[in-house]
Enzyme design. Sequence first.
Site, PDB file in Angstrom:
ATOM      1  N   PRO A  96      11.569   8.031   1.501  1.00 53.27           N
ATOM      2  CA  PRO A  96      10.316   8.933   1.231  1.00 53.27           C
ATOM      3  C   PRO A  96       9.119   8.248   1.606  1.00 53.27           C
ATOM      4  O   PRO A  96       8.837   7.257   1.160  1.00 53.27           O
ATOM      5  CB  PRO A  96      10.731   9.066  -0.326  1.00 53.27           C
ATOM      6  CG  PRO A  96      11.260   8.019  -0.626  1.00 53.27           C
ATOM      7  CD  PRO A  96      12.254   7.528   0.213  1.00 53.27           C
ATOM      8  N   SER A 125       9.521  13.206  -0.485  1.00 51.94           N
ATOM      9  CA  SER A 125       8.628  12.497  -1.741  1.00 51.94           C
ATOM     10  C   SER A 125       8.208  13.621  -2.409  1.00 51.94           C
ATOM     11  O   SER A 125       7.718  14.369  -2.075  1.00 51.94           O
ATOM     12  CB  SER A 125       7.391  11.703  -1.060  1.00 51.94           C
ATOM     13  OG  SER A 125       6.705  11.377  -2.065  1.00 51.94           O
ATOM     14  N   GLN A 146      13.054  12.688  -3.668  1.00 55.40           N
ATOM     15  CA  GLN A 146      12.477  11.323  -4.244  1.00 55.40           C
ATOM     16  C   GLN A 146      11.712  11.897  -5.510  1.00 55.40           C
ATOM     17  O   GLN A 146      10.898  12.524  -5.158  1.00 55.40           O
ATOM     18  CB  GLN A 146      11.747  10.572  -3.298  1.00 55.40           C
ATOM     19  CG  GLN A 146      11.319   9.071  -4.092  1.00 55.40           C
ATOM     20  CD  GLN A 146       9.866   9.592  -4.383  1.00 55.40           C
ATOM     21  OE1 GLN A 146       9.165  10.438  -3.929  1.00 55.40           O
ATOM     22  NE2 GLN A 146       9.518   8.908  -5.627  1.00 55.40           N
ATOM     23  N   TYR A 148       9.304  10.859  -8.617  1.00 52.49           N
ATOM     24  CA  TYR A 148       8.536   9.927  -9.465  1.00 52.49           C
ATOM     25  C   TYR A 148       8.470  10.723 -10.832  1.00 52.49           C
ATOM     26  O   TYR A 148       8.116  11.602 -10.906  1.00 52.49           O
ATOM     27  CB  TYR A 148       7.104  10.019  -8.979  1.00 52.49           C
ATOM     28  CG  TYR A 148       6.768   8.869  -7.771  1.00 52.49           C
ATOM     29  CD1 TYR A 148       7.015   7.571  -8.078  1.00 52.49           C
ATOM     30  CD2 TYR A 148       6.124   9.209  -6.618  1.00 52.49           C
ATOM     31  CE1 TYR A 148       6.942   6.584  -7.181  1.00 52.49           C
ATOM     32  CE2 TYR A 148       5.889   8.045  -5.649  1.00 52.49           C
ATOM     33  CZ  TYR A 148       6.564   6.922  -6.033  1.00 52.49           C
ATOM     34  OH  TYR A 148       6.214   5.746  -5.047  1.00 52.49           O
ATOM     35  N   THR A 174      12.769   6.790  -8.133  1.00 50.52           N
ATOM     36  CA  THR A 174      12.008   5.747  -7.712  1.00 50.52           C
ATOM     37  C   THR A 174      11.747   4.810  -9.102  1.00 50.52           C
ATOM     38  O   THR A 174      11.021   5.239  -9.952  1.00 50.52           O
ATOM     39  CB  THR A 174      10.722   5.815  -7.088  1.00 50.52           C
ATOM     40  OG1 THR A 174      11.119   6.533  -5.854  1.00 50.52           O
ATOM     41  CG2 THR A 174       9.989   4.522  -6.775  1.00 50.52           C
ATOM     42  N   LYS A 242      16.117   3.974  -6.877  1.00 49.98           N
ATOM     43  CA  LYS A 242      15.362   3.392  -5.720  1.00 49.98           C
ATOM     44  C   LYS A 242      14.139   2.249  -6.064  1.00 49.98           C
ATOM     45  O   LYS A 242      13.507   2.587  -6.779  1.00 49.98           O
ATOM     46  CB  LYS A 242      14.771   4.539  -4.796  1.00 49.98           C
ATOM     47  CG  LYS A 242      13.840   3.785  -3.558  1.00 49.98           C
ATOM     48  CD  LYS A 242      13.114   4.876  -2.780  1.00 49.98           C
ATOM     49  CE  LYS A 242      12.429   4.315  -1.552  1.00 49.98           C
ATOM     50  NZ  LYS A 242      11.040   3.799  -1.996  1.00 49.98           N
ATOM     51  N   HIS A 265       9.603  -1.224  -2.118  1.00 48.94           N
ATOM     52  CA  HIS A 265       8.669  -0.269  -1.893  1.00 48.94           C
ATOM     53  C   HIS A 265       8.079  -0.619  -0.636  1.00 48.94           C
ATOM     54  O   HIS A 265       6.889  -0.304  -0.372  1.00 48.94           O
ATOM     55  CB  HIS A 265       7.803  -0.038  -2.854  1.00 48.94           C
ATOM     56  CG  HIS A 265       7.139   1.330  -3.117  1.00 48.94           C
ATOM     57  ND1 HIS A 265       7.600   2.096  -4.054  1.00 48.94           N
ATOM     58  CD2 HIS A 265       6.104   2.056  -2.554  1.00 48.94           C
ATOM     59  CE1 HIS A 265       7.107   3.365  -3.912  1.00 48.94           C
ATOM     60  NE2 HIS A 265       6.269   3.284  -2.894  1.00 48.94           N
ATOM     61  N   ARG A 268       4.604  -2.526  -0.746  1.00 49.26           N
ATOM     62  CA  ARG A 268       3.285  -2.089  -1.462  1.00 49.26           C
ATOM     63  C   ARG A 268       3.146  -2.060  -2.799  1.00 49.26           C
ATOM     64  O   ARG A 268       2.054  -1.721  -3.191  1.00 49.26           O
ATOM     65  CB  ARG A 268       3.492  -0.531  -0.984  1.00 49.26           C
ATOM     66  CG  ARG A 268       3.739  -0.422   0.651  1.00 49.26           C
ATOM     67  CD  ARG A 268       4.247   1.084   0.872  1.00 49.26           C
ATOM     68  NE  ARG A 268       3.237   2.068   1.004  1.00 49.26           N
ATOM     69  CZ  ARG A 268       2.387   2.568   1.564  1.00 49.26           C
ATOM     70  NH1 ARG A 268       2.154   1.668   2.616  1.00 49.26           N
ATOM     71  NH2 ARG A 268       1.508   3.492   1.251  1.00 49.26           N
ATOM     72  N   ASP A 296      16.243  -0.640   2.317  1.00 49.77           N
ATOM     73  CA  ASP A 296      14.977  -0.427   3.233  1.00 49.77           C
ATOM     74  C   ASP A 296      13.911  -1.445   3.122  1.00 49.77           C
ATOM     75  O   ASP A 296      14.222  -2.526   2.342  1.00 49.77           O
ATOM     76  CB  ASP A 296      14.397   0.957   2.956  1.00 49.77           C
ATOM     77  CG  ASP A 296      13.331   0.761   1.580  1.00 49.77           C
ATOM     78  OD1 ASP A 296      12.933  -0.172   1.089  1.00 49.77           O
ATOM     79  OD2 ASP A 296      13.112   1.832   1.131  1.00 49.77           O
ATOM     80  N   GLY A 297      13.117  -1.404   4.245  1.00 50.84           N
ATOM     81  CA  GLY A 297      12.139  -2.521   4.343  1.00 50.84           C
ATOM     82  C   GLY A 297      12.273  -3.602   5.622  1.00 50.84           C
ATOM     83  O   GLY A 297      13.112  -4.402   5.542  1.00 50.84           O
ATOM     84  N   GLY A 319      10.810   3.602   6.664  1.00 49.20           N
ATOM     85  CA  GLY A 319       9.634   4.289   6.259  1.00 49.20           C
ATOM     86  C   GLY A 319       8.610   4.331   7.152  1.00 49.20           C
ATOM     87  O   GLY A 319       8.543   5.243   7.995  1.00 49.20           O
TER      88      GLY A 319
HETATM   89  C1  LIG Z   1       2.995   5.484   3.749  1.00 50.34           C
HETATM   90  C2  LIG Z   1       4.049   5.328   2.809  1.00 50.34           C
HETATM   91  C3  LIG Z   1       4.060   6.323   1.614  1.00 50.34           C
HETATM   92  C4  LIG Z   1       5.168   6.052   0.852  1.00 50.34           C
HETATM   93  N1  LIG Z   1       5.587   6.881  -0.211  1.00 50.34           N
HETATM   94  C5  LIG Z   1       6.472   6.658  -0.888  1.00 50.34           C
HETATM   95  C6  LIG Z   1       6.810   7.574  -2.060  1.00 50.34           C
HETATM   96  O1  LIG Z   1       6.091   8.589  -2.188  1.00 50.34           O
HETATM   97  N2  LIG Z   1       7.842   7.585  -2.795  1.00 50.34           N
HETATM   98  C7  LIG Z   1       8.781   6.383  -2.787  1.00 50.34           C
HETATM   99  O2  LIG Z   1       9.610   6.113  -3.449  1.00 50.34           O
HETATM  100  N3  LIG Z   1       8.313   5.567  -1.769  1.00 50.34           N
HETATM  101  C8  LIG Z   1       7.271   5.530  -0.766  1.00 50.34           C
HETATM  102  N4  LIG Z   1       7.174   4.666   0.240  1.00 50.34           N
HETATM  103  C9  LIG Z   1       8.125   3.467   0.400  1.00 50.34           C
HETATM  104  C10 LIG Z   1       9.295   3.931   1.142  1.00 50.34           C
HETATM  105  O3  LIG Z   1      10.071   4.733   0.992  1.00 50.34           O
HETATM  106  C11 LIG Z   1      10.119   2.740   1.495  1.00 50.34           C
HETATM  107  O4  LIG Z   1      10.566   2.125   0.447  1.00 50.34           O
HETATM  108  C12 LIG Z   1       9.261   1.529   2.433  1.00 50.34           C
HETATM  109  O5  LIG Z   1       8.532   2.167   3.336  1.00 50.34           O
HETATM  110  C13 LIG Z   1      10.466   0.995   3.403  1.00 50.34           C
HETATM  111  O6  LIG Z   1       9.896  -0.231   3.984  1.00 50.34           O
HETATM  112  P1  LIG Z   1       9.358   0.203   5.895  1.00 50.34           P
HETATM  113  O7  LIG Z   1       8.059   0.842   5.754  1.00 50.34           O
HETATM  114  O8  LIG Z   1       9.215  -1.295   6.084  1.00 50.34           O
HETATM  115  O9  LIG Z   1      10.682   0.664   6.659  1.00 50.34           O
HETATM  116  C14 LIG Z   1       6.198   4.976   0.959  1.00 50.34           C
HETATM  117  C15 LIG Z   1       5.775   4.213   1.993  1.00 50.34           C
HETATM  118  C16 LIG Z   1       5.117   4.361   2.862  1.00 50.34           C
HETATM  119  C17 LIG Z   1       4.618   3.385   4.160  1.00 50.34           C
HETATM  120  C1  LIG Z   2       1.100   8.303  -3.915  1.00 53.50           C
HETATM  121  C2  LIG Z   2       1.731   7.118  -3.910  1.00 53.50           C
HETATM  122  C3  LIG Z   2       2.380   6.627  -5.191  1.00 53.50           C
HETATM  123  C4  LIG Z   2       3.101   7.029  -2.811  1.00 53.50           C
HETATM  124  C5  LIG Z   2       3.631   5.847  -2.660  1.00 53.50           C
HETATM  125  O1  LIG Z   2       4.696   5.549  -3.054  1.00 53.50           O
HETATM  126  C6  LIG Z   2       3.161   4.865  -1.747  1.00 53.50           C
HETATM  127  O2  LIG Z   2       1.945   4.926  -1.152  1.00 53.50           O
HETATM  128  O3  LIG Z   2       3.560   3.853  -1.481  1.00 53.50           O
END
Ligand SMILES: Cc1cc2nc3c(=O)[nH]c(=O)nc-3n(C[C@H](O)[C@H](O)[C@H](O)COP(=O)(O)O)c2cc1C
Ligand SMILES: CC(C)CC(=O)C(=O)O
Length: 373
Positions: A96, A125, A146, A148, A174, A242, A265, A268, A296-297, A319
């Site tokens: 997501p 998401s 997904q 929240y 998540t 997740k 995540h 992040r 993931d990651g 992601g």
């Molecule tokens: C721009 C962006 C937005 C994301 N938004 C969400 C989200 O809304 N919900 C969530 O569970 N994870 C979110 N994630 C985390 C991703 O689901 C995922 O765990 C992560 O991007 C995996 O790592 P990678 O980008 O290195 O492949 C987000 C990641 C990015 C880069």
């Molecule tokens: C709106 C944010 C909480 C979305 C997210 O999970 C992210 O940016 O990593």
Amino acid sequence: MTGTTVASTPQAATDRPRGAAPLNLADYRAAALKILPTAAFDYLEGGAADEHTVRWNHEAYQRLALLPRVLAGHVGAHTGCSVFGTALDSPILLAPAASHRLFHPGAEAATAHGAAAAGALMTVSTFSSQTVEEIGATATGPWWFQLYVQRDRALTAELVRRAAAAGARACVVTVDTPVTGVRERDLRNGFALPSHGTPANLAHVQGSSTHGAIHDPRIDPAVGWDDLERLRAVCGLPVLAKGILRAEDAQRAADAGFGVWVSNHGGRNLDTAAATLSALPAIAERVAGRVPVIVDGGIRRGTDVVKALALGADAVAIGRPYVWGLAVGGADGVRDVVQTLRRETELAMALVGAATLDDLTADLVVPAGVHRP
Ligand SMILES: Cc1cc2nc3c(=O)[nH]c(=O)nc-3n(C[C@H](O)[C@H](O)[C@H](O)COP(=O)(O)O)c2cc1C
Ligand SMILES: CC(C)CC(=O)C(=O)O
């Protein structure tokens, strides 16, 4: 959160010279960097604080080497699999990501089309820029929702019911975001999700911001295991947790029949959280095949997919890479990113002597560097 918003929506790069066509996921990243406004690229690229975990996620794959089996007598490799009852062409899922319209005007619908064209499962998401109903109506491939968990539990229940009615096949809760991490790139850029990125699923909610903040106060920090049980009862779908990094949490999830999505995540939230690949083997051991394990990651190459599956994952999720594809080429870009990673995976499987995903076993992986058998 206040700050300037990103006003313009990037257009797809349809006029790239043929010779510049991306060959791999890193090429897509470079192309996205050229197209996206800085603040949007930084929101996508960035992690929490010093971004150690972002780097570690990726580097963990480079610290492992492969020990191929030879003379295995196979022709090619087959990546077909089934995750929580959904048959898939390959074990590569889309993780997501919030607000796809920030990256391409086609938004989540374009991602859904690209994912379906590549035979990949998409995870939508909570903070998608189109509603689950809009996405469900256009998606021709399988997708998960997904969640929240919102402070307002009636709204939370309504969200998962809507997703299930719109066609979601599982609910991914998540669990690693009681608060969002401090993303210093976003702070420096004064970044807030623009109005076209306002979470469409929540647009009808009283008090819902028209300029969705990244650090969203609606996310409930006090989520517990009982919430997952209740949500499963409400939506009637398989539920995955997740954001799991600890083996005992994975065990508890598996005991209750929740899928385990190993994630930090994308680095992040909690900087210096362990790389997901480091956490995976102990988790896979405790889960022992009872529920699907997704990781993931930092997955950027087919060899990364092979290593993750060899160390116990049933599937991987990407992601940032598919969002690079979305930014560069809309649905076609998403499709091409997934197909590129799948082709690389098939090639790596053939080269390590694996005909099917079941042939990817832990003995194929050793620490990189000098190997003494
Ligand atoms: C721009 C962006 C937005 C994301 N938004 C969400 C989200 O809304 N919900 C969530 O569970 N994870 C979110 N994630 C985390 C991703 O689901 C995922 O765990 C992560 O991007 C995996 O790592 P990678 O980008 O290195 O492949 C987000 C990641 C990015 C880069
Ligand atoms: C709106 C944010 C909480 C979305 C997210 O999970 C992210 O940016 O990593």
